[in-house]
Motif scaffolding. Structure first.
Motif, mmCIF file in Angstrom:
data_model
loop_
_atom_site.group_PDB
_atom_site.id
_atom_site.type_symbol
_atom_site.label_atom_id
_atom_site.label_comp_id
_atom_site.label_asym_id
_atom_site.label_seq_id
_atom_site.Cartn_x
_atom_site.Cartn_y
_atom_site.Cartn_z
ATOM 1 N N ILE A 68 -15.419 23.070 13.689
ATOM 2 C CA ILE A 68 -16.080 22.986 12.475
ATOM 3 C C ILE A 68 -15.313 21.449 11.645
ATOM 4 O O ILE A 68 -15.036 20.748 11.325
ATOM 5 C CB ILE A 68 -16.816 23.084 12.225
ATOM 6 C CG1 ILE A 68 -18.253 23.520 13.064
ATOM 7 C CG2 ILE A 68 -18.334 22.403 11.131
ATOM 8 C CD1 ILE A 68 -18.493 24.296 12.958
ATOM 9 N N LEU A 69 -14.412 22.534 11.194
ATOM 10 C CA LEU A 69 -13.246 22.497 9.428
ATOM 11 C C LEU A 69 -12.775 20.774 10.251
ATOM 12 O O LEU A 69 -12.624 19.887 8.876
ATOM 13 C CB LEU A 69 -13.183 23.401 8.871
ATOM 14 C CG LEU A 69 -12.995 23.323 7.750
ATOM 15 C CD1 LEU A 69 -14.004 23.402 6.403
ATOM 16 C CD2 LEU A 69 -12.115 24.740 7.111
ATOM 17 N N MET A 70 -12.283 21.220 10.845
ATOM 18 C CA MET A 70 -11.268 20.047 11.341
ATOM 19 C C MET A 70 -11.814 18.760 11.519
ATOM 20 O O MET A 70 -11.383 18.199 11.436
ATOM 21 C CB MET A 70 -10.648 20.895 12.514
ATOM 22 C CG MET A 70 -9.185 19.923 12.858
ATOM 23 S SD MET A 70 -7.688 20.227 11.845
ATOM 24 C CE MET A 70 -7.617 18.658 11.832
ATOM 25 N N GLU A 85 -14.784 17.687 10.502
ATOM 26 C CA GLU A 85 -14.534 16.648 9.411
ATOM 27 C C GLU A 85 -13.477 16.188 8.609
ATOM 28 O O GLU A 85 -12.944 15.163 8.225
ATOM 29 C CB GLU A 85 -15.224 18.163 8.220
ATOM 30 C CG GLU A 85 -16.778 18.855 8.303
ATOM 31 C CD GLU A 85 -17.657 19.617 7.967
ATOM 32 O OE1 GLU A 85 -18.728 19.801 8.122
ATOM 33 O OE2 GLU A 85 -17.102 20.301 6.706
ATOM 34 N N ILE A 86 -12.690 17.342 8.584
ATOM 35 C CA ILE A 86 -11.031 17.010 7.837
ATOM 36 C C ILE A 86 -11.133 14.950 8.560
ATOM 37 O O ILE A 86 -10.859 13.985 7.774
ATOM 38 C CB ILE A 86 -10.518 17.906 8.251
ATOM 39 C CG1 ILE A 86 -10.356 18.405 7.286
ATOM 40 C CG2 ILE A 86 -8.862 17.032 7.662
ATOM 41 C CD1 ILE A 86 -9.496 19.491 7.080
ATOM 42 N N LEU A 87 -10.572 15.332 9.622
ATOM 43 C CA LEU A 87 -10.867 14.460 10.769
ATOM 44 C C LEU A 87 -11.250 13.567 10.341
ATOM 45 O O LEU A 87 -10.670 11.484 10.369
ATOM 46 C CB LEU A 87 -10.670 14.662 12.306
ATOM 47 C CG LEU A 87 -9.158 15.360 12.893
ATOM 48 C CD1 LEU A 87 -9.817 15.354 14.981
ATOM 49 C CD2 LEU A 87 -8.035 14.319 13.106
ATOM 50 N N TYR A 88 -12.935 12.885 10.063
ATOM 51 C CA TYR A 88 -13.225 12.102 9.847
ATOM 52 C C TYR A 88 -13.899 11.688 8.402
ATOM 53 O O TYR A 88 -13.198 10.737 8.246
ATOM 54 C CB TYR A 88 -14.668 12.999 9.610
ATOM 55 C CG TYR A 88 -16.320 12.059 9.753
ATOM 56 C CD1 TYR A 88 -16.582 10.835 10.311
ATOM 57 C CD2 TYR A 88 -16.306 12.420 8.164
ATOM 58 C CE1 TYR A 88 -17.503 9.972 9.697
ATOM 59 C CE2 TYR A 88 -17.605 11.499 7.781
ATOM 60 C CZ TYR A 88 -18.312 9.696 8.489
ATOM 61 O OH TYR A 88 -18.777 9.328 7.435
ATOM 62 N N VAL A 89 -12.727 12.648 7.760
ATOM 63 C CA VAL A 89 -12.782 11.598 6.190
ATOM 64 C C VAL A 89 -11.798 11.029 6.738
ATOM 65 O O VAL A 89 -11.706 10.151 5.781
ATOM 66 C CB VAL A 89 -12.451 13.169 5.479
ATOM 67 C CG1 VAL A 89 -11.775 13.262 4.168
ATOM 68 C CG2 VAL A 89 -14.097 13.883 5.197
ATOM 69 N N LEU A 90 -10.616 11.909 6.628
ATOM 70 C CA LEU A 90 -9.136 11.044 6.540
ATOM 71 C C LEU A 90 -9.338 9.820 7.505
ATOM 72 O O LEU A 90 -8.651 8.991 7.323
ATOM 73 C CB LEU A 90 -8.365 12.096 7.968
ATOM 74 C CG LEU A 90 -7.516 12.719 6.586
ATOM 75 C CD1 LEU A 90 -6.688 14.113 7.530
ATOM 76 C CD2 LEU A 90 -7.821 12.695 5.732
ATOM 77 N N LEU A 91 -10.047 9.536 9.139
ATOM 78 C CA LEU A 91 -10.254 8.589 9.826
ATOM 79 C C LEU A 91 -11.062 7.197 9.268
ATOM 80 O O LEU A 91 -10.861 5.972 9.076
ATOM 81 C CB LEU A 91 -10.438 8.787 11.015
ATOM 82 C CG LEU A 91 -9.068 9.559 11.443
ATOM 83 C CD1 LEU A 91 -9.545 9.892 13.294
ATOM 84 C CD2 LEU A 91 -8.178 8.926 12.023
ATOM 85 N N PHE A 123 -7.176 6.326 4.315
ATOM 86 C CA PHE A 123 -5.928 6.650 4.284
ATOM 87 C C PHE A 123 -5.313 5.822 4.643
ATOM 88 O O PHE A 123 -4.695 6.436 5.324
ATOM 89 C CB PHE A 123 -6.295 8.041 4.146
ATOM 90 C CG PHE A 123 -6.754 9.379 3.515
ATOM 91 C CD1 PHE A 123 -6.611 9.230 1.956
ATOM 92 C CD2 PHE A 123 -8.189 9.405 3.620
ATOM 93 C CE1 PHE A 123 -7.192 10.220 0.614
ATOM 94 C CE2 PHE A 123 -8.464 9.779 2.842
ATOM 95 C CZ PHE A 123 -8.445 10.245 1.269
ATOM 96 N N GLU A 124 -4.828 4.869 4.636
ATOM 97 C CA GLU A 124 -4.004 3.963 4.823
ATOM 98 C C GLU A 124 -2.783 3.468 3.869
ATOM 99 O O GLU A 124 -2.653 4.164 3.068
ATOM 100 C CB GLU A 124 -4.368 2.530 5.324
ATOM 101 C CG GLU A 124 -5.795 2.738 5.936
ATOM 102 C CD GLU A 124 -6.337 1.783 6.260
ATOM 103 O OE1 GLU A 124 -6.485 0.652 5.772
ATOM 104 O OE2 GLU A 124 -7.543 1.713 6.605
ATOM 105 N N GLY A 125 -1.803 3.615 4.793
ATOM 106 C CA GLY A 125 -0.360 3.018 3.801
ATOM 107 C C GLY A 125 0.452 3.759 4.715
ATOM 108 O O GLY A 125 0.427 5.031 5.262
ATOM 109 N N ASN A 126 1.832 2.717 4.299
ATOM 110 C CA ASN A 126 3.048 4.006 4.949
ATOM 111 C C ASN A 126 3.955 4.219 3.658
ATOM 112 O O ASN A 126 4.118 3.878 2.538
ATOM 113 C CB ASN A 126 3.802 2.903 5.321
ATOM 114 C CG ASN A 126 2.892 2.205 6.446
ATOM 115 O OD1 ASN A 126 2.126 3.076 7.475
ATOM 116 N ND2 ASN A 126 3.105 0.994 7.099
#
Lengths: 178, 627, 102
Positions: free
Chosen positions: A105-107, A109-115, A119-122
């Motif tokens: 579940i935590l993972m 959520e983190i994925l959701y938040v990140l994607l 969070f963009e940029g190189n």
């Protein structure tokens, strides 16, 4: 796909696989060896992310000092074969269920938040040891002093806790008559 | 001014001893504790002797103001010492007998672990008692009054490991407190009337302020009498004293025989003007004394515990003093206090030596035959007992008791009934004293003597024995010889007793009567307990109810339990579960339940804690995403 | 060079962190728990490095160094405690060391 990205994916995959192996091992020494692999893979990741100084420290301190310290302690404990058996008996499949669900579940959520969070940029440019050093002894000087104190405290604490007195039991661990 | 100006040293020295022992006594060796404890009182006694010599050469009333104590409105009591003939006699007895008893205790308490505590309390007691009798105002007197009460409590419960002793201590403290409360109300009344608590001021203003026999004077005097009765174990507050014998024997000798219990006598004698204003109060004092001396005397006849016999005897003897006060024979009362202090202290110390020698055996019927085994104790005890029984001509008790009896008959305020009560009391006294001596020292030795008293115990016995014979000759009846030292000495402070005219001629007859009664008592005692063995058992079997009644001190304990203790405990029990209480217990219960609930999560298993952290993080992140 | 999208780095950090966390939760052996904590710390360090490289700032690496310092101190004290626990209880089971409860 450029070379850096390829290296990133490869070493990232190595790190993940090595970590999975660490957490599933029954033998401590094996687990530690996989841990070293994981650390080394991460050092490569650091390098391609443009942090060569951190990569060097990862190899020297984590894969070197800390793991060696743990190995020393394992050697001092002088564990026998039955420690492995014990570990096997503790790690039944059923214990994986609860923590696994929680972490999934935590993972997620983190994925959701990140994607979804933009969070963009190189990573564009390497930050070398020079800049790190300048910052450390410039604005972060106080923090460096404090971490020096922390290490001191760690040393003293380890010395105090690690003393093996014959009769006197440390008061935190004193056996109570039950 | 002369040596009298050092009067403040007298109470200060024992106080210093007490403070020193309380603060540092724990770390001192026993010889040092003993020398501080006994030495401070000894120095105090020496100071009293020096002051006494100076006083005798120039008798006067000395006021020594040490410092202003409190100043609130009109109430301005100071630490002010007042020395006159009356207080000089008291401080002499307190320091001198006190010193002898301290010396005795050095050996008597030698094995006890609470050595320093004992001497600290004893010194504090001496200091408080000295303050009581030297006080120039009633506030300071009250301080000493409560101080001696406190020390009495501490020392009765000295062996506090035994709950019985703690119970006895509380009983003594609470019962005397009843009297103290009455006395305190009396002090308020006096202050409201005179705007001062200075004794001199009150005594000089009282006759002009209150007319003879006015009811407010009666009330004030009766309230003070209440305090005196509590402290001196007089009817109806007398039943604490026999239980107070739970304390160490030197304590019984010093506090519960020689000094503290006579504080009531001192108070009434000191406030004599007030009592003279109220005939009702005077009569009450006399009747209280007479009734007390009779019932305590009869109780003493049936007791089997050596110390309880002496305790009842003390109550009875103080009853004599109250009788004397009641008939206006002030100096007779003080004279009897003086002789009683010596011979009763002697008897208690002798009893202590016997009890110590016989493995803490208290029952007199298990003693016997000690005449040969403890000769010194026997001789000295005999001297004290003779004095208590008032053996004619040779003992001090005879002279003081005779004086009281004479005034009870011949005094203006005396009456035939009071005299008869005194005479019966004399018979009873002689009887139980004889019984005590015969049962203890004659007959078969029932218990083996295990240890003999050393010089520090026998020396005080000897001195007190000599004194209890000698001090009687300070005041001989005036038809014998012209030696009325005590009443002459006290004449400046206490009014002389007024006697009916034309009665002096009968004094011989009365003295003869008293002597015959005493000898009769001794003979009955001899006849019952020695000449015809088994007779006393027979008498006991014949009147079992009466015997039991007298043995229990006439059932006052049972009566007070029924009247006061039971209702109060019932009330306390009934109000245990009230509503207001319920709220607080409820809050406490909720707190405890919450504590239990949360404490179960604290199970000591680390993985649960980690799980808690993870679940918490999960919740927070979920909330962050959703909101 | 350096065209790595930072979300990949962060996802890698997340995965490593989760693995460490699962391990802490399932293990009873205290040494394994310590190792798992090291994995989690390392993952956190990775996240800092990634962030630092996105802004091309040294701060990310400095944070990593501090984490490193902290991990070193933690490991030394932790290992001393492990030694004591093993000495006293003759086991590495954390559930055995459960006397400090409410």
């Amino acid at each position: 796909m450029n070379t850096d990205l390829l290296i990133f994916f490869t070493s990232g995959a190595v790190a993940i696989v090595a970590t999975i192996l660490v957490i599933t091992q029954y033998n401590m020494i094996h687990a530690l060896l996989y841990l070293i692999v994981s650390f080394l893979a991460l050092a490569v990741v650091f390098y391609v992310l443009g942090a060569p100084f951190a990569a060097a420290l990862e190899v020297i301190v984590y894969a070197g000092a800390i793991v060696v310290l743990i190995i020393f302690v394992i050697m001092m404990l002088n564990l026998k074969k039955d420690a492995e058996e014990q570990e096997k008996s503790w790690l039944t499949p059923s214990v994986w269920i609860g923590p696994g669900i929680l972490c999934a579940i935590l993972m997620a959520e983190i994925l959701y938040v990140l994607l979804a969070g933009g969070f963009e940029g190189n990573a564009t440019q390497a930050v070398g040891a020079r800049e790190v050093g300048r910052s450390l002894y410039g604005p972060y000087l106080i923090a460096v002093e404090l971490s020096g104190l922390l290490l001191m405290a760690g040393t003293i604490g380890a010395y105090h806790l690690g003393r093996q007195r014959r009769k006197v039991i440390h008061r935190f661990l004193e056996m109570t008559d039950e | 001014m002369n040596a009298v100006q050092y009067l403040w040293l007298v109470p200060l020295l024992p106080l210093l001893g007490a403070v020193l022992l309380i603060v540092a006594g724990r770390n001192m060796s026993k010889p040092i504790i003993a020398s501080i404890g006994a030495g401070s009182v000894g120095l105090s006694a020496l100071t009293v002797i020096v002051i006494g010599v100076a006083f005798l050469s120039n008798p006067d009333v000395y006021e020594i103001s040490v410092w202003q104590w409190i100043a609130v409105g009109n109430l301005t009591p100071s630490i002010e010492l007042h020395l006159d003939a009356l207080s000089l006699m008291f401080i002499f007895v307190i320091t001198f007998v006190g010193f002898l008893i301290h010396l005795y205790s050095v050996e008597f308490m030698g094995e006890d672990s609470g050595y320093a505590r004992f001497f600290a309390c004893l010194n504090l007691f001496v200091c408080s008692m000295l303050l009581l009798v030297l006080a120039g105002n009633l506030v300071l007197l009250y301080l000493g009054w409560e101080g001696v009460g406190l020390c009495s409590y501490l020392l009765i419960g000295f062996w506090y490991e035994d709950p019985k002793n703690g119970y006895a201590a509380r009983k003594a403290f609470i019962i005397t407190r009843v009297g103290d409360t009455a006395m305190l109300i009396g002090l308020f009344l006096l202050f409201a009337t005179f705007n001062s608590l200075d004794i001199e001021t009150i005594l000089s203003a009282a006759p002009s302020r209150w007319e003879q026999g006015s009811s407010i004077a009666t009330v004030a005097a009766l309230l003070l009498l209440g305090g005196a009765a509590g402290k001196s174990a007089q009817l109806p507050l007398q039943n604490w004293l026999p239980d107070a014998m739970a304390g160490p024997t030197p304590v019984s000798a010093l506090i519960h025989a020689a000094t503290m219990v006579t504080a009531g006598v001192y108070l009434i004698a000191r406030m004599n003007v007030l009592f003279e204003l109220s005939p009702v109060a005077m009569t009450t004092v006399g009747v209280v004394g007479a009734v007390t001396l009779l019932i305590a005397g009869f109780s003493a006849m049936t007791q089997t515990d050596l110390k309880r016999v002496l305790a009842y005897s003390t109550i009875s003897q103080i009853g004599y003093m109250f009788l004397a006060l009641g008939v206006g024979a002030w100096s007779a009362a003080i004279f009897h206090f003086f002789t009683h202090a010596f011979f009763k202290a002697l008897l208690f110390l002798g009893a202590g030596a016997i009890i110590e020698a016989l493995h803490h055996e208290h029952n007199i019927f298990r003693m016997g035959g000690l005449r040969k085994q403890l000769p010194i104790v026997f001789i000295t005890f005999l001297a004290g007992a003779a004095s208590l029984a008032a053996l004619p001509l040779v003992t001090s008790g005879f002279y003081s008791k005779d004086m009281i009896l004479w005034y009870a008959w011949a005094g203006e305020k005396g009456s035939g009934l009071l005299f008869i009560a005194g005479l019966v009391g004399a018979l009873v006294t002689a009887l139980y004293t004889t019984r005590l001596v015969i049962v203890t020292f004659f007959g078969y030795a029932n218990t083996r003597v295990s240890k003999r008293p050393g010089w520090r115990m026998t020396m005080p016995l000897g001195v007190l024995a000599a004194l209890s014979v000698v001090v009687g000759f300070l005041e001989v009846p005036h038809n014998f010889w012209h030696a009325q030292l005590i009443s002459g000495f006290l004449g400046g402070v206490l009014p002389a007793a007024v006697i009916d005219s034309g009665i002096e001629a009968y004094e011989w007859a009365l003295q003869l009567l008293a002597a015959v009664v005493t000898l009769g008592g001794i003979f009955i005692g001899y006849f019952v307990y020695m000449a015809t063995p088994g007779l006393h058992e027979l008498v006991k079997k014949k009147f079992p109810t009466l015997h039991q009644l007298m043995y229990d001190g006439w059932g006052f304990d049972a009566l007070y339990t029924l009247l006061f203790v039971k209702p109060v405990t019932w009330l306390a029990r009934a109000s245990r579960g009230d509503v207001i209480d319920g709220i607080y217990t409820g809050i406490a219960w909720v707190a405890i339940a919450a504590n239990r609930a949360i404490a179960t999560t604290q199970n000591g298993v680390m993985r649960w804690y980690v799980l808690g952290i993870v679940v918490g993080a999960l919740l927070i992140i979920t909330l962050g995403i959703l909101v | 060079m350096n065209a790595i999208p930072i979300e990949y780095g962060l996802i890698l950090a997340g995965i490593l962190f989760m693995l460490g966390m699962v391990s802490v939760l399932i293990r009873r052996n205290i040494i394994f728990m310590l190792i798992s904590v090291e994995i989690m710390l390392n993952a956190a360090g990775l996240a800092f490095i990634v962030a630092g490289s996105k802004w091309t700032q040294a701060d990310g690496q400095i944070m990593f160094i501090f984490i490193l310092t902290m991990a070193a101190a933690e490991v030394s004290v932790g290992l001393a405690l492990i030694l004591q626990i093993y000495h006293q209880l003759k086991t590495l089971d954390t559930d055995a060391a459960n006397r400090m409860k409410g």
